[in-house]
Design a protein around this motif. Sequence first.
Motif, mmCIF file in Angstrom:
data_model
loop_
_atom_site.group_PDB
_atom_site.id
_atom_site.type_symbol
_atom_site.label_atom_id
_atom_site.label_comp_id
_atom_site.label_asym_id
_atom_site.label_seq_id
_atom_site.Cartn_x
_atom_site.Cartn_y
_atom_site.Cartn_z
ATOM 1 N N ALA A 44 1.063 -1.193 -0.382
ATOM 2 C CA ALA A 44 -0.013 0.241 0.265
ATOM 3 C C ALA A 44 0.841 0.536 0.053
ATOM 4 N N ILE B 201 0.820 4.642 2.076
ATOM 5 C CA ILE B 201 0.790 5.233 2.689
ATOM 6 C C ILE B 201 0.435 7.422 2.586
ATOM 7 N N HIS B 202 -0.096 7.909 1.418
ATOM 8 C CA HIS B 202 0.006 8.773 1.851
ATOM 9 C C HIS B 202 1.824 9.484 1.359
ATOM 10 N N LEU C 272 4.187 1.504 2.201
ATOM 11 C CA LEU C 272 4.817 -0.062 2.856
ATOM 12 C C LEU C 272 5.160 -1.415 1.772
ATOM 13 N N GLN D 190 -4.703 -5.088 6.327
ATOM 14 C CA GLN D 190 -5.350 -4.032 7.144
ATOM 15 C C GLN D 190 -5.187 -4.362 8.167
ATOM 16 N N VAL E 298 -1.400 -1.948 7.644
ATOM 17 C CA VAL E 298 -1.751 -0.839 8.298
ATOM 18 C C VAL E 298 -2.802 -0.200 8.664
ATOM 19 N N GLU F 41 0.557 0.708 11.209
ATOM 20 C CA GLU F 41 1.543 1.647 10.676
ATOM 21 C C GLU F 41 1.255 3.028 10.861
ATOM 22 N N LEU F 42 -0.796 3.174 10.548
ATOM 23 C CA LEU F 42 -1.168 4.355 10.616
ATOM 24 C C LEU F 42 -0.983 4.370 12.469
ATOM 25 N N ARG G 7 -7.024 5.593 7.341
ATOM 26 C CA ARG G 7 -7.043 4.795 5.833
ATOM 27 C C ARG G 7 -7.819 6.239 4.733
ATOM 28 N N VAL H 274 -4.742 6.082 2.322
ATOM 29 C CA VAL H 274 -4.192 4.989 1.719
ATOM 30 C C VAL H 274 -3.984 4.788 0.424
ATOM 31 N N THR H 275 -3.473 4.172 -0.169
ATOM 32 C CA THR H 275 -4.062 3.456 -1.680
ATOM 33 C C THR H 275 -3.446 1.466 -1.479
ATOM 34 N N TYR H 276 -4.046 1.024 -2.094
ATOM 35 C CA TYR H 276 -3.802 -0.073 -1.548
ATOM 36 C C TYR H 276 -3.761 -1.091 -3.357
#
Length: 222
Positions: A7, A9-10, A14, A63, A66, A69-70, A198, A201-203
Amino acid sequence: MTTEHAALIHGEPLPRERVDSFLETRPFRGAGNGATSHDEPAPARRQTEPPSVARQRRRWATQVVVTDELARRACADRGLKVPDEVSPVSVLAVAETDVADLGSIVAAALAHSPAARTLLAALEAEQTVPEAAVRDYYDRNQDRFLTPEALRRGADPFGETAAPQDVLPYEHVREGIARELRKAACRQAFFGWLDQARGGVTYSHGHEHPGDPSHPDHEHRH
């Protein structure tokens, strides 16, 4: 072509390795068997696993990672110290049948991630429960505060079979009510934070949310 990240993240990648590592150390149970770990090696357990289950497992694991990490980033932003990582063997197991359930994702993230637990504790400390809300809960839920004797008699606190002395005094249960309401508010705050976090986040393909209807194996239960 397979990407090297699960993913963004901003805009920051990841690594897929974090999802792979989580999958290697994560205990799973088969459908209908509950949520405990196995003693046999993971490859032996997964030899007959349907491809759709494997794909959903990876999406579910993404998920959890992520969320970890968030939470790490949120703790850093708040200046919160995160404890050292826990041993994989102490991670709570979740049944494979629950991999698409949002509740299981958050439960697994809290079990897996010291950062998520640290953030949850910080959010709980921030919650204030008004006295009026505690009293209102007590008044509306008298059946939860019957004395043992009243319970044995089958007394109805909302009918004519219960006397005032059949209900535990407010001052005896106030702290417990406040604690439960504070935890409920904390859970709402955590879910609200996670939903907002979330948004950045782009997966990557194969790592979408397990309930995302854009992929053929999607599944979402409440």
